[in-house]
Each structure stands twice: as structure tokens, then as C-alpha cells.
Write a protein that holds these residues in place. Structure first.
Motif, PDB file in Angstrom:
ATOM      1  N   ILE A 176       0.840  -1.204   0.000  1.00 14.42           N
ATOM      2  CA  ILE A 176       0.000   0.000   0.000  1.00 14.42           C
ATOM      3  C   ILE A 176       0.872   1.250   0.000  1.00 14.42           C
ATOM      4  O   ILE A 176       0.648   2.177  -0.789  1.00 14.42           O
ATOM      5  CB  ILE A 176      -0.952   0.018   1.226  1.00 14.42           C
ATOM      6  CG1 ILE A 176      -2.017  -1.073   1.107  1.00 14.42           C
ATOM      7  CG2 ILE A 176      -1.610   1.388   1.397  1.00 14.42           C
ATOM      8  CD1 ILE A 176      -2.809  -1.296   2.384  1.00 14.42           C
ATOM      9  N   THR A 177       1.866   1.283   0.870  1.00 19.76           N
ATOM     10  CA  THR A 177       2.736   2.449   0.980  1.00 19.76           C
ATOM     11  C   THR A 177       3.500   2.694  -0.319  1.00 19.76           C
ATOM     12  O   THR A 177       3.618   3.841  -0.776  1.00 19.76           O
ATOM     13  CB  THR A 177       3.713   2.276   2.161  1.00 19.76           C
ATOM     14  OG1 THR A 177       2.951   2.020   3.349  1.00 19.76           O
ATOM     15  CG2 THR A 177       4.552   3.516   2.368  1.00 19.76           C
ATOM     16  N   VAL A 178       3.998   1.640  -0.935  1.00 19.86           N
ATOM     17  CA  VAL A 178       4.711   1.785  -2.214  1.00 19.86           C
ATOM     18  C   VAL A 178       3.765   2.331  -3.274  1.00 19.86           C
ATOM     19  O   VAL A 178       4.115   3.266  -4.014  1.00 19.86           O
ATOM     20  CB  VAL A 178       5.337   0.441  -2.649  1.00 19.86           C
ATOM     21  CG1 VAL A 178       5.796   0.491  -4.096  1.00 19.86           C
ATOM     22  CG2 VAL A 178       6.490   0.072  -1.729  1.00 19.86           C
ATOM     23  N   SER A 234      -6.832   4.340 -12.273  1.00 21.90           N
ATOM     24  CA  SER A 234      -7.934   3.905 -11.404  1.00 21.90           C
ATOM     25  C   SER A 234      -7.637   2.546 -10.779  1.00 21.90           C
ATOM     26  O   SER A 234      -8.014   2.298  -9.629  1.00 21.90           O
ATOM     27  CB  SER A 234      -9.252   3.883 -12.169  1.00 21.90           C
ATOM     28  OG  SER A 234      -9.189   3.001 -13.247  1.00 21.90           O
ATOM     29  N   TRP A 235      -6.927   1.671 -11.496  1.00 24.00           N
ATOM     30  CA  TRP A 235      -6.619   0.358 -10.921  1.00 24.00           C
ATOM     31  C   TRP A 235      -5.755   0.502  -9.670  1.00 24.00           C
ATOM     32  O   TRP A 235      -5.914  -0.265  -8.718  1.00 24.00           O
ATOM     33  CB  TRP A 235      -5.934  -0.553 -11.944  1.00 24.00           C
ATOM     34  CG  TRP A 235      -4.568  -0.103 -12.376  1.00 24.00           C
ATOM     35  CD1 TRP A 235      -4.263   0.638 -13.468  1.00 24.00           C
ATOM     36  CD2 TRP A 235      -3.325  -0.333 -11.696  1.00 24.00           C
ATOM     37  NE1 TRP A 235      -2.907   0.882 -13.534  1.00 24.00           N
ATOM     38  CE2 TRP A 235      -2.309   0.289 -12.458  1.00 24.00           C
ATOM     39  CE3 TRP A 235      -2.968  -1.015 -10.534  1.00 24.00           C
ATOM     40  CZ2 TRP A 235      -0.964   0.250 -12.090  1.00 24.00           C
ATOM     41  CZ3 TRP A 235      -1.628  -1.043 -10.166  1.00 24.00           C
ATOM     42  CH2 TRP A 235      -0.649  -0.426 -10.934  1.00 24.00           C
ATOM     43  N   ALA A 236      -4.843   1.478  -9.679  1.00 26.03           N
ATOM     44  CA  ALA A 236      -3.961   1.671  -8.524  1.00 26.03           C
ATOM     45  C   ALA A 236      -4.753   2.163  -7.321  1.00 26.03           C
ATOM     46  O   ALA A 236      -4.538   1.708  -6.192  1.00 26.03           O
ATOM     47  CB  ALA A 236      -2.846   2.655  -8.865  1.00 26.03           C
ATOM     48  N   GLY A 278      -8.684  -1.561  -1.861  1.00 32.05           N
ATOM     49  CA  GLY A 278      -8.935  -2.978  -1.607  1.00 32.05           C
ATOM     50  C   GLY A 278      -7.945  -3.586  -0.632  1.00 32.05           C
ATOM     51  O   GLY A 278      -8.320  -4.365   0.249  1.00 32.05           O
ATOM     52  N   LEU A 279      -6.677  -3.232  -0.780  1.00 28.63           N
ATOM     53  CA  LEU A 279      -5.668  -3.745   0.145  1.00 28.63           C
ATOM     54  C   LEU A 279      -5.848  -3.176   1.552  1.00 28.63           C
ATOM     55  O   LEU A 279      -5.600  -3.864   2.545  1.00 28.63           O
ATOM     56  CB  LEU A 279      -4.259  -3.437  -0.376  1.00 28.63           C
ATOM     57  CG  LEU A 279      -3.811  -4.270  -1.579  1.00 28.63           C
ATOM     58  CD1 LEU A 279      -2.476  -3.756  -2.109  1.00 28.63           C
ATOM     59  CD2 LEU A 279      -3.727  -5.744  -1.236  1.00 28.63           C
ATOM     60  N   THR A 280      -6.284  -1.934   1.630  1.00 25.44           N
ATOM     61  CA  THR A 280      -6.568  -1.347   2.942  1.00 25.44           C
ATOM     62  C   THR A 280      -7.692  -2.115   3.624  1.00 25.44           C
ATOM     63  O   THR A 280      -7.601  -2.467   4.807  1.00 25.44           O
ATOM     64  CB  THR A 280      -6.938   0.141   2.803  1.00 25.44           C
ATOM     65  OG1 THR A 280      -5.853   0.829   2.180  1.00 25.44           O
ATOM     66  CG2 THR A 280      -7.237   0.771   4.144  1.00 25.44           C
ATOM     67  N   LEU A 281      -8.745  -2.387   2.875  1.00 27.83           N
ATOM     68  CA  LEU A 281      -9.863  -3.161   3.415  1.00 27.83           C
ATOM     69  C   LEU A 281      -9.411  -4.580   3.770  1.00 27.83           C
ATOM     70  O   LEU A 281      -9.798  -5.119   4.818  1.00 27.83           O
ATOM     71  CB  LEU A 281     -11.015  -3.190   2.415  1.00 27.83           C
ATOM     72  CG  LEU A 281     -12.291  -3.851   2.887  1.00 27.83           C
ATOM     73  CD1 LEU A 281     -12.825  -3.152   4.137  1.00 27.83           C
ATOM     74  CD2 LEU A 281     -13.336  -3.826   1.793  1.00 27.83           C
TER      75      LEU A 281
END
Length: 118
Positions: free
Chosen positions: A82-84, A97-99, A105-108
Motif C-alpha cells: 500500500i505504501t509503495v 484507477s486500478w492503482a 482494496g488492500l486497505t480493506l
């Protein structure tokens, strides 16, 4: 030392709110292809990463609890990704938009891992 861990946990939640809130604010713009990585997402990702690592270090140092290192490793990998993503796309306007959807999604997913994985 428990007070410090609790303060770090609160800051961890603040970072989560900043990261997820920043993403949610951008969802309408993402749909139009004009989403960006806002500053709140950058600060939230960094806060989550730093406070998470600090909490694990302090809890391990105190030796009061056994931590599930597999769970922590998975959460750390997700937080680093996520950070990267946040740093790579923070200056792109608009960001792909995919990023942005991947960041959200990764946060969730990290929230689900924290709550469900026992």
C-alpha cells in the motif's frame, strides 16, 4: 509501556481512517477517471506502517503476549505494498484507477485480516 502501546494503537487507527477516508473521498473521481492519491492517503499509509512496526516491537520487547508472526508478516507485506503504491502514484494526476482501487482494496483486506484472523 502499555500506555505507549495504546497510544500507538490509537494512532494506528487514525492512520487507517486517513488512508481509507482519503480513498473513499476519491471514489467518485475514480469513476470519472480523475482520481488522485491525496495527501491524507500518504500520511495514513506512513502512519499505519510506522505505528504497526512500533507496536509489534514494543509488544515483543515486553514479552507479555504471544504474537501471531504469520499474521503480522502478511499485514506488513500488505502495508508495504500500500505504501509503495501510494508513493509511486502520489504525483500522478490523475492516478490510474486500478492503482487507487488496489490501494482501497488492500486497505480493506488489511482490516479484515486484523479482525478475522485469530
Amino acid at each position: 509501556m502499555n500506555v505507549v502501546v495504546m497510544i500507538l494503537l490509537i494512532l494506528h487507527f487514525v492512520g487507517l481512517a486517513s488512508l481509507l477516508g482519503g480513498f473513499l473521498v476519491q471514489t467518485k473521481a475514480i469513476g470519472r477517471g480523475k482520481g488522485t492519491v491525496v495527501t491524507a492517503m500518504v500520511h495514513g499509509a506512513l502512519t499505519q506502517l510506522v505505528t504497526g512496526v512500533a507496536m509489534v516491537g514494543l509488544i515483543e520487547m515486553m514479552g507479555e503476549r504471544d504474537l501471531d508472526m504469520a499474521k503480522i508478516a502478511v499485514k506488513l507485506i500488505v502495508a508495504v505494498v500500500i505504501t509503495v503504491l501510494v508513493f509511486v502514484f502520489r504525483k500522478k494526476d490523475p492516478a490510474p484507477s486500478w492503482a487507487l482501487w488496489l490501494i482501497g482494496g488492500l486497505t480493506l483486506a488489511n482490516i479484515v485480516i486484523a479482525v478475522v484472523w485469530r
